[in-house]
Design a protein around this motif. Structure first.
Motif, PDB file in Angstrom:
ATOM      1  N   ASP A 116     -10.348  -7.808 -13.891  1.00  0.00           N
ATOM      2  CA  ASP A 116      -9.842  -6.966 -12.797  1.00  0.00           C
ATOM      3  C   ASP A 116      -8.320  -6.859 -12.872  1.00  0.00           C
ATOM      4  O   ASP A 116      -7.760  -5.783 -12.683  1.00  0.00           O
ATOM      5  N   LEU A 117      -7.660  -7.986 -13.145  1.00  0.00           N
ATOM      6  CA  LEU A 117      -6.197  -7.992 -13.248  1.00  0.00           C
ATOM      7  C   LEU A 117      -5.743  -7.145 -14.432  1.00  0.00           C
ATOM      8  O   LEU A 117      -4.850  -6.306 -14.295  1.00  0.00           O
ATOM      9  N   ARG A 118      -6.364  -7.342 -15.590  1.00  0.00           N
ATOM     10  CA  ARG A 118      -6.007  -6.553 -16.774  1.00  0.00           C
ATOM     11  C   ARG A 118      -6.207  -5.058 -16.526  1.00  0.00           C
ATOM     12  O   ARG A 118      -5.362  -4.236 -16.878  1.00  0.00           O
ATOM     13  N   ASN A 119      -7.327  -4.699 -15.913  1.00  0.00           N
ATOM     14  CA  ASN A 119      -7.607  -3.285 -15.638  1.00  0.00           C
ATOM     15  C   ASN A 119      -6.597  -2.691 -14.661  1.00  0.00           C
ATOM     16  O   ASN A 119      -6.167  -1.547 -14.828  1.00  0.00           O
ATOM     17  N   PHE A 120      -6.213  -3.457 -13.649  1.00  0.00           N
ATOM     18  CA  PHE A 120      -5.226  -2.960 -12.687  1.00  0.00           C
ATOM     19  C   PHE A 120      -3.881  -2.737 -13.371  1.00  0.00           C
ATOM     20  O   PHE A 120      -3.236  -1.707 -13.177  1.00  0.00           O
ATOM     21  N   ILE A 121      -3.461  -3.693 -14.185  1.00  0.00           N
ATOM     22  CA  ILE A 121      -2.181  -3.564 -14.899  1.00  0.00           C
ATOM     23  C   ILE A 121      -2.230  -2.368 -15.847  1.00  0.00           C
ATOM     24  O   ILE A 121      -1.283  -1.574 -15.905  1.00  0.00           O
ATOM     25  N   LYS A 122      -3.318  -2.209 -16.565  1.00  0.00           N
ATOM     26  CA  LYS A 122      -3.466  -1.080 -17.500  1.00  0.00           C
ATOM     27  C   LYS A 122      -3.381   0.248 -16.764  1.00  0.00           C
ATOM     28  O   LYS A 122      -2.647   1.157 -17.172  1.00  0.00           O
ATOM     29  N   LYS A 123      -4.114   0.371 -15.659  1.00  0.00           N
ATOM     30  CA  LYS A 123      -4.138   1.600 -14.863  1.00  0.00           C
ATOM     31  C   LYS A 123      -2.736   1.922 -14.328  1.00  0.00           C
ATOM     32  O   LYS A 123      -2.293   3.069 -14.366  1.00  0.00           O
ATOM     33  N   THR A 124      -2.022   0.898 -13.863  1.00  0.00           N
ATOM     34  CA  THR A 124      -0.676   1.105 -13.319  1.00  0.00           C
ATOM     35  C   THR A 124       0.309   1.452 -14.427  1.00  0.00           C
ATOM     36  O   THR A 124       1.134   2.363 -14.280  1.00  0.00           O
ATOM     37  N   ASN A 125       0.212   0.761 -15.552  1.00  0.00           N
ATOM     38  CA  ASN A 125       1.112   1.040 -16.682  1.00  0.00           C
ATOM     39  C   ASN A 125       0.921   2.444 -17.246  1.00  0.00           C
ATOM     40  O   ASN A 125       1.885   3.069 -17.705  1.00  0.00           O
ATOM     41  N   GLN A 126      -0.302   2.948 -17.230  1.00  0.00           N
ATOM     42  CA  GLN A 126      -0.544   4.294 -17.749  1.00  0.00           C
ATOM     43  C   GLN A 126       0.262   5.337 -16.987  1.00  0.00           C
ATOM     44  O   GLN A 126       0.730   6.313 -17.573  1.00  0.00           O
ATOM     45  N   GLN A 127       0.439   5.136 -15.709  1.00  0.00           N
ATOM     46  CA  GLN A 127       1.156   6.121 -14.904  1.00  0.00           C
ATOM     47  C   GLN A 127       2.637   5.822 -14.745  1.00  0.00           C
ATOM     48  O   GLN A 127       3.425   6.727 -14.527  1.00  0.00           O
ATOM     49  N   PHE A 128       3.034   4.529 -14.836  1.00  0.00           N
ATOM     50  CA  PHE A 128       4.410   4.170 -14.482  1.00  0.00           C
ATOM     51  C   PHE A 128       5.103   3.306 -15.531  1.00  0.00           C
ATOM     52  O   PHE A 128       6.065   2.611 -15.225  1.00  0.00           O
ATOM     53  N   LYS A 129       4.656   3.379 -16.801  1.00  0.00           N
ATOM     54  CA  LYS A 129       5.228   2.520 -17.842  1.00  0.00           C
ATOM     55  C   LYS A 129       6.713   2.779 -18.073  1.00  0.00           C
ATOM     56  O   LYS A 129       7.454   1.872 -18.408  1.00  0.00           O
ATOM     57  N   ASP A 130       7.173   4.030 -17.901  1.00  0.00           N
ATOM     58  CA  ASP A 130       8.590   4.344 -18.111  1.00  0.00           C
ATOM     59  C   ASP A 130       9.449   3.927 -16.923  1.00  0.00           C
ATOM     60  O   ASP A 130      10.672   3.863 -17.033  1.00  0.00           O
ATOM     61  N   MET A 131       8.823   3.653 -15.814  1.00  0.00           N
ATOM     62  CA  MET A 131       9.555   3.347 -14.591  1.00  0.00           C
ATOM     63  C   MET A 131       9.700   1.843 -14.371  1.00  0.00           C
ATOM     64  O   MET A 131      10.769   1.362 -14.013  1.00  0.00           O
ATOM     65  N   ILE A 132       8.633   1.104 -14.549  1.00  0.00           N
ATOM     66  CA  ILE A 132       8.656  -0.347 -14.315  1.00  0.00           C
ATOM     67  C   ILE A 132       9.126  -1.019 -15.600  1.00  0.00           C
ATOM     68  O   ILE A 132       8.403  -1.053 -16.595  1.00  0.00           O
ATOM     69  N   VAL A 133      10.357  -1.543 -15.573  1.00  0.00           N
ATOM     70  CA  VAL A 133      10.914  -2.141 -16.793  1.00  0.00           C
ATOM     71  C   VAL A 133      10.526  -3.607 -16.952  1.00  0.00           C
ATOM     72  O   VAL A 133      10.562  -4.142 -18.056  1.00  0.00           O
ATOM     73  N   ASP A 134      10.146  -4.258 -15.863  1.00  0.00           N
ATOM     74  CA  ASP A 134       9.734  -5.655 -15.937  1.00  0.00           C
ATOM     75  C   ASP A 134       8.939  -5.974 -14.674  1.00  0.00           C
ATOM     76  O   ASP A 134       9.106  -5.324 -13.651  1.00  0.00           O
ATOM     77  N   TYR A 135       8.075  -6.959 -14.770  1.00  0.00           N
ATOM     78  CA  TYR A 135       7.361  -7.428 -13.585  1.00  0.00           C
ATOM     79  C   TYR A 135       6.993  -8.894 -13.760  1.00  0.00           C
ATOM     80  O   TYR A 135       6.934  -9.408 -14.867  1.00  0.00           O
ATOM     81  N   GLU A 136       6.805  -9.544 -12.649  1.00  0.00           N
ATOM     82  CA  GLU A 136       6.333 -10.926 -12.607  1.00  0.00           C
ATOM     83  C   GLU A 136       5.078 -10.939 -11.759  1.00  0.00           C
ATOM     84  O   GLU A 136       4.962 -10.157 -10.813  1.00  0.00           O
TER      85      GLU A 136
END
Length: 144
Positions: A116-136
């Motif tokens: 579930d965590l991997r899928n959420f991160i993948k889904k979010t990165n697909q739309q906002f990978k250029d915007m989110i430069v780092d996350y914890e």
């Protein structure tokens, strides 16, 4: 709006237990029930109190809470609203905060598995990978 010592005491009592009866708050503060009700209404009307909510231990339902801290460069600030709009409609998301400092957006999700965590991160990165430069991520152990 300025807050006096009584307002602060009411706020602290509500932070500890937002469901306690007004009669109990009145007793602890030393005011009448009517006076307490008026003060709380004023705090709500002036948006000092914006919400009263329950803190739920989601592990009791087989979920794990994961908090995300996201870093967004200044040049991408105009895209924070689309990110927040995206997060608001995700069923996993519990809350979203815009913050100041090193991390610009903080949010929490509920998951049942690492997939579930991997899928959420993948889904979010697909739309906002250029915007989110780092996350914890912070995995919440249990409610204290």
């Amino acid at each position: 709006m300025s807050l006096d010592k009584i307002d602060l005491k009411i706020i602290n009592l509500l932070k500890k237990n937002a469901r306690q009866p007004l009669k109990e708050i009145a007793h602890q503060v030393g005011l009448t029930l009517t006076a307490i009700a008026k003060r709380i209404k004023k705090l709500v009307r002036n948006k000092v109190i914006t919400r009263l909510f329950a803190i739920i231990d989601v592990s009791k339902f087989g979920y794990q809470e994961v908090q995300f801290l996201c870093k967004i460069p200044t040049s991408q600030y105009h895209k924070i609203e689309p990110l927040c709009d995206f997060l608001k409609v995700q069923r996993e998301v519990s809350y979203i905060l815009k913050t100041f400092g090193e991390w610009n957006v903080c949010f929490s999700i509920y998951i049942q598995s690492p997939d579930d965590l991997r899928n959420f991160i993948k889904k979010t990165n697909q739309q906002f990978k250029d915007m989110i430069v780092d996350y914890e991520t912070l995995i919440i152990g249990h409610v204290v």
